[in-house]
Design a protein around this motif. Sequence first.
Motif, mmCIF file in Angstrom:
data_model
loop_
_atom_site.group_PDB
_atom_site.id
_atom_site.type_symbol
_atom_site.label_atom_id
_atom_site.label_comp_id
_atom_site.label_asym_id
_atom_site.label_seq_id
_atom_site.Cartn_x
_atom_site.Cartn_y
_atom_site.Cartn_z
ATOM 1 N N ARG A 59 0.830 -1.194 0.000
ATOM 2 C CA ARG A 59 0.000 0.000 0.000
ATOM 3 C C ARG A 59 0.876 1.260 0.000
ATOM 4 O O ARG A 59 0.655 2.189 -0.770
ATOM 5 C CB ARG A 59 -0.903 0.003 1.232
ATOM 6 C CG ARG A 59 -2.065 0.971 1.142
ATOM 7 C CD ARG A 59 -2.914 0.888 2.392
ATOM 8 N NE ARG A 59 -2.152 1.290 3.568
ATOM 9 C CZ ARG A 59 -2.123 2.545 4.032
ATOM 10 N NH1 ARG A 59 -2.834 3.467 3.457
ATOM 11 N NH2 ARG A 59 -1.391 2.855 5.076
ATOM 12 N N ASN A 62 2.500 1.881 -3.295
ATOM 13 C CA ASN A 62 1.612 2.571 -4.231
ATOM 14 C C ASN A 62 1.580 4.069 -3.993
ATOM 15 O O ASN A 62 1.544 4.856 -4.934
ATOM 16 C CB ASN A 62 0.202 2.004 -4.131
ATOM 17 C CG ASN A 62 0.039 0.775 -5.004
ATOM 18 O OD1 ASN A 62 0.402 0.791 -6.169
ATOM 19 N ND2 ASN A 62 -0.470 -0.293 -4.430
ATOM 20 N N TRP A 115 4.682 5.499 -5.435
ATOM 21 C CA TRP A 115 4.581 5.512 -6.907
ATOM 22 C C TRP A 115 3.768 6.707 -7.372
ATOM 23 O O TRP A 115 4.122 7.367 -8.346
ATOM 24 C CB TRP A 115 3.941 4.210 -7.404
ATOM 25 C CG TRP A 115 4.858 3.026 -7.339
ATOM 26 C CD1 TRP A 115 6.212 3.057 -7.115
ATOM 27 C CD2 TRP A 115 4.504 1.653 -7.485
ATOM 28 N NE1 TRP A 115 6.708 1.780 -7.116
ATOM 29 C CE2 TRP A 115 5.691 0.905 -7.343
ATOM 30 C CE3 TRP A 115 3.306 0.993 -7.727
ATOM 31 C CZ2 TRP A 115 5.719 -0.494 -7.439
ATOM 32 C CZ3 TRP A 115 3.328 -0.397 -7.832
ATOM 33 C CH2 TRP A 115 4.515 -1.126 -7.688
ATOM 34 N N ASP A 116 2.663 6.958 -6.662
ATOM 35 C CA ASP A 116 1.824 8.102 -7.048
ATOM 36 C C ASP A 116 2.608 9.404 -6.955
ATOM 37 O O ASP A 116 2.488 10.277 -7.813
ATOM 38 C CB ASP A 116 0.578 8.181 -6.154
ATOM 39 C CG ASP A 116 -0.426 7.081 -6.479
ATOM 40 O OD1 ASP A 116 -0.297 6.477 -7.571
ATOM 41 O OD2 ASP A 116 -1.317 6.821 -5.656
ATOM 42 N N GLU A 124 7.705 -2.298 -10.331
ATOM 43 C CA GLU A 124 7.993 -0.878 -10.136
ATOM 44 C C GLU A 124 8.472 -0.241 -11.446
ATOM 45 O O GLU A 124 8.027 0.839 -11.823
ATOM 46 C CB GLU A 124 9.060 -0.719 -9.057
ATOM 47 C CG GLU A 124 9.401 0.708 -8.745
ATOM 48 C CD GLU A 124 9.970 0.827 -7.347
ATOM 49 O OE1 GLU A 124 9.195 1.174 -6.449
ATOM 50 O OE2 GLU A 124 11.167 0.540 -7.147
ATOM 51 N N GLN A 157 5.545 0.159 -13.703
ATOM 52 C CA GLN A 157 4.656 1.228 -13.258
ATOM 53 C C GLN A 157 5.183 2.607 -13.623
ATOM 54 O O GLN A 157 4.426 3.488 -13.990
ATOM 55 C CB GLN A 157 4.520 1.173 -11.725
ATOM 56 C CG GLN A 157 3.529 0.165 -11.238
ATOM 57 C CD GLN A 157 2.106 0.651 -11.405
ATOM 58 O OE1 GLN A 157 1.833 1.840 -11.298
ATOM 59 N NE2 GLN A 157 1.205 -0.256 -11.683
#
Length: 345
Positions: free
Chosen positions: A179, A182, A185-186, A207, A210
Amino acid sequence: MTRIDESSDGRRVTVSVRGLVKHYGETKALDGVDLDVREGTVMGVLGPNGAGKTTLVRILSTLITPDAGEAMVAGYDVVRQPRQLRRVIGLTGQYASVDEKLPGWENLYMIGRLLDLSRKDARARADELLERFSLTDAAKRPASTYSGGMRRRLDLAASMIGRPQVLFLDEPTTGLDPRTRNEVWDEVKAMVGEGVTVLLTTQYMEEAEQLASELTVVDRGKVVAAGRIEELKARVGGRTLRIRPVDPLQLGPLAAMLDELGITGLATTTVDRENNTLLVPILSDEQLTAVVGAVTARGITISSIVTELPSLDEVFLSLTGHRASAPQDITPADSDSDAREEVAV
Ligand SMILES: Nc1ncnc2c1ncn2[C@@H]1O[C@H](COP(=O)(O)OP(=O)(O)O)[C@@H](O)[C@H]1O
Ligand SMILES: [Mg+2]
């Protein structure tokens, strides 16, 4: 000396690395690395532990000097123009770079002051970045009380203080739960959206997929593969065709028919009952066309047909002969071809 400053798509090359070498005694941490990162894009540098990723990031951020080769970042030479170069980069190291005893806000303010911002500007920047990385509520608490994800976000915020043109992220999500990963990443995606050029190292295929548009796969100090992520996956060869007939009752007959025709050679089709699809392994565009032709010729209506590329895990295995996650399980070099076959079939 000639240098290519523009890549084929017209974007400027912001990070350019040629023949980079760094040895530690007998260890060749970098053994002749080349790569280009185009302006406003994310380059993923993928490799197992000990591949040389941190060494590369340290050289590019002027923390250490190479033994040979050259590297330019935003037009500055890492060896000859380190001071100018440092002004245009941000760095998030593999290990937390903030002072644990200080509150998040103090950490960011201090970095701002170190970067020559006025008190007023440093204060404003600290506030703004804490807000941006959802840390405002924790601003006054020592960083030592932060969760792993909050610490990483504080690291990212710290690397953004100087409004860098180029950002180096060394394994930004290693050790984070999915979580939190993520969330990071955002944040990285948001930074790229603001036009920052990013070089990111990772051990995670997911990763790289993404975040990065291009990939350089490194192993034991050498580049073992490079290119656009999609291209790299295609190079491994094997693809799977996923066909969904409108009528699920057609799945069985369709599989039998394709196997009988022998279009895909020795590989056999499998029925995925859960998704009501047929998985057909293919090696070439000709096979793809033949399969589609055969299905159409039988008058079977299909609602979807997609090709799936192999995962980056499989890509790494086939390119290096060992899995990225288990660098200690080094298989002999001559097993490379076996690995490739495994993936292709
Ligand atoms: N300061 C150092 N002294 C000696 N060996 C080092 C040093 N830094 C890195 N190495 C060695 O260089 C190789 C590459 O390391 P590193 O760049 O940290 O890889 P990665 O970040 O991909 O895990 C490893 O074998 C590592 O042990
Ligand atoms: Mg490292």
